[in-house]
Design a protein around this motif. Structure first.
Motif, PDB file in Angstrom:
ATOM      1  N   TYR A 122       0.785  -1.233   0.000  1.00  0.00           N
ATOM      2  CA  TYR A 122       0.000   0.000   0.000  1.00  0.00           C
ATOM      3  C   TYR A 122       0.816   1.282   0.000  1.00  0.00           C
ATOM      4  CZ  TYR A 122      -3.327  -3.548   1.348  1.00  0.00           C
ATOM      5  OH  TYR A 122      -4.082  -4.681   1.375  1.00  0.00           O
ATOM      6  N   ALA A 150      -7.663  -0.122  -0.455  1.00  0.00           N
ATOM      7  CA  ALA A 150      -7.439  -0.771   0.834  1.00  0.00           C
ATOM      8  C   ALA A 150      -8.401  -0.258   1.901  1.00  0.00           C
ATOM      9  CB  ALA A 150      -6.006  -0.534   1.283  1.00  0.00           C
ATOM     10  N   SER A 151      -8.744  -1.130   2.813  1.00  0.00           N
ATOM     11  CA  SER A 151      -9.558  -0.713   3.957  1.00  0.00           C
ATOM     12  C   SER A 151      -8.639  -0.074   5.005  1.00  0.00           C
ATOM     13  CB  SER A 151     -10.265  -1.927   4.567  1.00  0.00           C
ATOM     14  OG  SER A 151      -9.322  -2.769   5.193  1.00  0.00           O
ATOM     15  N   GLN A 168      -6.584  -2.687   6.753  1.00  0.00           N
ATOM     16  CA  GLN A 168      -5.428  -3.155   5.986  1.00  0.00           C
ATOM     17  C   GLN A 168      -4.294  -2.143   6.042  1.00  0.00           C
ATOM     18  OE1 GLN A 168      -7.677  -3.670   2.350  1.00  0.00           O
ATOM     19  NE2 GLN A 168      -7.373  -5.900   2.425  1.00  0.00           N
TER      20      GLN A 168
END
Length: 126
Positions: A28, A104-105, A108
């Protein structure tokens, strides 16, 4: 919002961290970290502060609304980690978002941040 004392905003500060800092990459983002208390370093911080900066490139995340959302989420997660004392005082951090951060959450992103910080702390010990 991060407290003013914890924001890295000067481009010279970003450049120093990106050039001299250590790096931890995940899916990420790339986390750059530099710890310094050397009085000869013009960017050295008082021991009680951690400074964090964020970069989200247009080439990685096209829409401004998406870039702003990613920055907001990363800021909120970093603020939580600062409150928990996960980062050593006197550290400067730059988070450079990658395209996967858009989807992404928050959970995460938080797990990725913790993993990157732990990896860098483990490297410091060796």
């Amino acid at each position: 919002m991060l407290p003013r004392a914890n924001r890295l905003v000067a481009s010279s500060g970003f450049d120093t961290v990106l050039k001299r800092g250590r790096r931890a990459k995940n899916r990420y983002f790339i986390l750059y970290s530099l710890h310094t208390t050397d009085p000869k370093d013009e960017q050295a911080l008082p021991e009680q502060y951690v400074r964090i900066g964020f970069t989200v490139a247009k080439r990685n995340i096209r829409l401004a609304t998406d870039r702003n959302r990613v920055k907001r989420r990363l800021r909120a997660i970093c603020r939580e980690e600062l409150l928990k004392g996960q980062v050593k005082p006197g550290t400067r951090i730059v988070l450079r978002a990658l395209p996967a951060a858009r989807e992404a959450s928050s959970a995460q992103l938080k797990a990725a941040l913790r993993g990157s910080l732990e990896r860098l702390q483990t490297q410091d010990r060796h």
